[in-house]
Write a protein that holds these residues in place. Structure first.
Motif, PDB file in Angstrom:
ATOM      1  N   SER A   1       4.894   3.830   2.621  1.00 47.19           N
ATOM      2  CA  SER A   1       5.053   2.478   2.393  1.00 47.19           C
ATOM      3  C   SER A   1       4.422   1.402   3.369  1.00 47.19           C
ATOM      4  O   SER A   1       5.133   1.863   3.976  1.00 47.19           O
ATOM      5  CB  SER A   1       5.067   2.486   0.783  1.00 47.19           C
ATOM      6  OG  SER A   1       5.427   3.362  -0.037  1.00 47.19           O
ATOM      7  N   PHE A   2       3.748   0.807   3.431  1.00 46.25           N
ATOM      8  CA  PHE A   2       3.959  -0.390   3.679  1.00 46.25           C
ATOM      9  C   PHE A   2       3.643  -1.386   3.387  1.00 46.25           C
ATOM     10  O   PHE A   2       2.657  -1.724   2.560  1.00 46.25           O
ATOM     11  CB  PHE A   2       2.682  -0.332   5.211  1.00 46.25           C
ATOM     12  CG  PHE A   2       1.467  -0.195   5.004  1.00 46.25           C
ATOM     13  CD1 PHE A   2       1.162  -1.662   5.150  1.00 46.25           C
ATOM     14  CD2 PHE A   2       0.664   1.144   5.004  1.00 46.25           C
ATOM     15  CE1 PHE A   2      -0.142  -1.326   5.493  1.00 46.25           C
ATOM     16  CE2 PHE A   2      -0.565   0.787   4.668  1.00 46.25           C
ATOM     17  CZ  PHE A   2      -1.242   0.104   4.887  1.00 46.25           C
ATOM     18  N   SER A   3       4.272  -3.207   3.626  1.00 49.17           N
ATOM     19  CA  SER A   3       3.911  -4.054   2.751  1.00 49.17           C
ATOM     20  C   SER A   3       4.715  -5.360   3.411  1.00 49.17           C
ATOM     21  O   SER A   3       5.859  -4.677   4.160  1.00 49.17           O
ATOM     22  CB  SER A   3       5.132  -3.902   1.405  1.00 49.17           C
ATOM     23  OG  SER A   3       4.533  -4.938   1.066  1.00 49.17           O
ATOM     24  N   ASN A   4       3.556  -6.777   3.459  1.00 47.72           N
ATOM     25  CA  ASN A   4       4.665  -7.938   4.314  1.00 47.72           C
ATOM     26  C   ASN A   4       5.574  -8.202   3.292  1.00 47.72           C
ATOM     27  O   ASN A   4       5.876  -9.379   3.532  1.00 47.72           O
ATOM     28  CB  ASN A   4       3.732  -8.577   4.614  1.00 47.72           C
ATOM     29  CG  ASN A   4       2.757  -8.765   2.780  1.00 47.72           C
ATOM     30  OD1 ASN A   4       2.926  -8.283   2.271  1.00 47.72           O
ATOM     31  ND2 ASN A   4       2.230 -10.236   3.387  1.00 47.72           N
ATOM     32  N   LEU A   5       6.076  -7.099   1.780  1.00 41.71           N
ATOM     33  CA  LEU A   5       7.307  -7.804   1.359  1.00 41.71           C
ATOM     34  C   LEU A   5       8.648  -7.003   1.345  1.00 41.71           C
ATOM     35  O   LEU A   5       9.511  -7.489   1.919  1.00 41.71           O
ATOM     36  CB  LEU A   5       6.814  -6.980   0.119  1.00 41.71           C
ATOM     37  CG  LEU A   5       6.501  -7.923  -1.353  1.00 41.71           C
ATOM     38  CD1 LEU A   5       5.920  -7.293  -2.459  1.00 41.71           C
ATOM     39  CD2 LEU A   5       7.360  -9.311  -1.301  1.00 41.71           C
TER      40      LEU A   5
ATOM     41  N   GLN B   1       9.167   3.995   4.301  1.00 41.71           N
ATOM     42  CA  GLN B   1       9.015   1.829   4.027  1.00 41.71           C
ATOM     43  C   GLN B   1       9.059   1.269   5.102  1.00 41.71           C
ATOM     44  O   GLN B   1       9.676   0.938   5.790  1.00 41.71           O
ATOM     45  CB  GLN B   1       9.810   1.163   3.151  1.00 41.71           C
ATOM     46  CG  GLN B   1      10.176   2.521   1.626  1.00 41.71           C
ATOM     47  CD  GLN B   1      10.386   1.267   0.776  1.00 41.71           C
ATOM     48  OE1 GLN B   1      10.887   0.914   0.550  1.00 41.71           O
ATOM     49  NE2 GLN B   1      11.031   1.976  -0.164  1.00 41.71           N
ATOM     50  N   PHE B   2       7.497   0.651   5.786  1.00 42.39           N
ATOM     51  CA  PHE B   2       7.346   0.152   7.119  1.00 42.39           C
ATOM     52  C   PHE B   2       7.055  -1.666   6.427  1.00 42.39           C
ATOM     53  O   PHE B   2       6.248  -1.558   5.349  1.00 42.39           O
ATOM     54  CB  PHE B   2       6.250   1.385   7.743  1.00 42.39           C
ATOM     55  CG  PHE B   2       6.476   2.264   8.244  1.00 42.39           C
ATOM     56  CD1 PHE B   2       7.260   2.096   9.137  1.00 42.39           C
ATOM     57  CD2 PHE B   2       5.962   3.077   7.573  1.00 42.39           C
ATOM     58  CE1 PHE B   2       7.164   3.419   9.899  1.00 42.39           C
ATOM     59  CE2 PHE B   2       6.116   4.460   7.742  1.00 42.39           C
ATOM     60  CZ  PHE B   2       7.178   4.845   8.803  1.00 42.39           C
TER      61      PHE B   2
ATOM     62  N   VAL C   1       1.020  -0.917   0.338  1.00 42.34           N
ATOM     63  CA  VAL C   1      -0.036  -0.117  -0.020  1.00 42.34           C
ATOM     64  C   VAL C   1       0.679   1.070   0.316  1.00 42.34           C
ATOM     65  O   VAL C   1       1.954   1.249   0.491  1.00 42.34           O
ATOM     66  CB  VAL C   1      -1.336   0.065   1.258  1.00 42.34           C
ATOM     67  CG1 VAL C   1      -1.708   1.501   1.459  1.00 42.34           C
ATOM     68  CG2 VAL C   1      -1.772  -0.707   1.301  1.00 42.34           C
ATOM     69  N   HIS C   2       0.399   2.065  -1.436  1.00 43.05           N
ATOM     70  CA  HIS C   2       1.404   3.706  -1.025  1.00 43.05           C
ATOM     71  C   HIS C   2       0.248   4.535  -0.559  1.00 43.05           C
ATOM     72  O   HIS C   2      -0.873   5.156  -1.229  1.00 43.05           O
ATOM     73  CB  HIS C   2       2.335   3.120  -2.182  1.00 43.05           C
ATOM     74  CG  HIS C   2       3.328   2.378  -3.398  1.00 43.05           C
ATOM     75  ND1 HIS C   2       4.500   2.504  -2.147  1.00 43.05           N
ATOM     76  CD2 HIS C   2       2.773   2.083  -3.844  1.00 43.05           C
ATOM     77  CE1 HIS C   2       4.734   1.619  -2.870  1.00 43.05           C
ATOM     78  NE2 HIS C   2       3.793   0.627  -3.916  1.00 43.05           N
ATOM     79  N   LEU C   3       0.627   5.661   0.264  1.00 43.70           N
ATOM     80  CA  LEU C   3       0.630   6.948   0.159  1.00 43.70           C
ATOM     81  C   LEU C   3       0.840   7.854   0.424  1.00 43.70           C
ATOM     82  O   LEU C   3       2.264   7.904   0.486  1.00 43.70           O
ATOM     83  CB  LEU C   3      -0.149   7.101   1.852  1.00 43.70           C
ATOM     84  CG  LEU C   3      -0.931   5.596   2.592  1.00 43.70           C
ATOM     85  CD1 LEU C   3      -0.775   5.995   4.046  1.00 43.70           C
ATOM     86  CD2 LEU C   3      -2.232   5.179   1.958  1.00 43.70           C
ATOM     87  N   ASP C   4       0.570   8.683  -1.139  1.00 41.72           N
ATOM     88  CA  ASP C   4       1.574  10.397  -0.682  1.00 41.72           C
ATOM     89  C   ASP C   4       0.342  11.090  -0.052  1.00 41.72           C
ATOM     90  O   ASP C   4      -0.888  11.706  -0.619  1.00 41.72           O
ATOM     91  CB  ASP C   4       0.938  10.095  -2.350  1.00 41.72           C
ATOM     92  CG  ASP C   4       1.683   9.104  -3.432  1.00 41.72           C
ATOM     93  OD1 ASP C   4       3.338   9.039  -2.379  1.00 41.72           O
ATOM     94  OD2 ASP C   4       2.151   9.147  -4.436  1.00 41.72           O
TER      95      ASP C   4
END
Length: 268
Positions: free
Chosen positions: A67-71, A83-84, A52-55
């Motif tokens: 951005s946050f991701s389980n990647l 990046q979290f 998920v990206h938030l600007d």
């Protein structure tokens, strides 16, 4: 979705960067949402990764991507990008849930087979302040990349508590403290006799009262569903006080002096 008794959006594809839902549709537009808290109701697709990206725009007219991701395996930060890693929660009583209760180390990775629906609350004001020393202005856009199920999202200056009913909110006058029950269009259904936190995850990031940056987003060990000890009184979980400017402090001091019952000798 039969369980949620409503429509959800399924975003899937082998490459998150190529399979996404973007709001607004073009980069030249802006959502212009100024609420401090972003609420996202979602569920990771089991055994998959998502992004998920938030600007967001700062008061200095700078655009920062959150951005946050389980990647992501570790936290990374630049002047324009945070990046979290995101650690997915598991159903209560499952093997993954028992591991979390024991405090064993767990890393970001593919969502578990029994990943739960989650209400994620991002304090955009605190994120920019803690990590970049910037002042939040508004949310410009959001990109939901595979693999996700999404029910809804919104921004607000209020702290929505999913465990509080409308009648309880009226009786305790929570609105005066900036706390409100979850709006109906943002609520997850709870069968009679069940507890919200036994069915779903509630993640607030950064954690309430936090003054130090965290390296990943996950369910707090103090959440009821994680076996932590949390006061049942919602007033005890209010947001932290806002830092007041000198002008506001001076005005409050003057009001206090005027309204004080202490006798004051008036000059002739």
């Amino acid at each position: 979705d039969a369980r949620l008794k409503g429509t959800v959006y399924r975003i899937r594809g082998s490459v998150p960067a190529s399979n996404y839902l973007q709001l607004p549709r073009t980069g030249t537009q802006s959502l212009g949402l100024a609420g401090r808290y972003l609420y996202l109701l979602f569920r990771p697709v089991p055994r998959k990764h998502f992004v998920v990206h938030l600007d967001v725009a700062t008061e200095e007219n700078q655009v920062v991507r959150i951005s946050f991701s389980n990647l992501f395996k570790e936290f990374k930060a630049t002047a324009t990008w945070l990046q979290f890693p995101f650690v997915c929660g598991a159903a209560k009583g499952s093997a993954c849930d028992r591991t979390a209760r024991r405090g064993e180390k767990h890393l970001a990775g593919a969502a578990p087979a029994d990943a739960r629906w989650t209400c994620l609350v991002l304090d955009l004001h605190s994120i920019l302040s803690l990590y970049l020393n910037r002042r939040y202005s508004h949310l410009k856009s959001i990109k939901l990349c595979s693999n996700l199920l999404v029910k809804n999202l919104c921004t607000s200056d209020l702290v929505f508590d999913p465990g509080v009913t409308f009648s309880e909110a009226r009786q305790t006058d929570l609105a005066r403290h900036g706390v409100a029950p979850m709006p109906r269009e943002m609520a997850f259904p709870v069968p009679k006799g069940e507890n919200w936190h036994d069915l779903y995850d509630y993640i607030r990031f950064p954690a309430e009262g936090s003054k130090l940056p965290y390296d990943f987003i996950q369910k707090s060990c103090s959440d009821p569903a994680a076996g932590g000890q949390v006061s049942e009184d919602p007033v005890c979980q209010l947001p932290q006080p806002v830092t007041l400017t000198k002008a506001v402090r001076d005005r409050l001091s003057l009001i206090h002096q005027i309204t004080s019952t202490k006798a004051v000798s008036m000059p002739r």
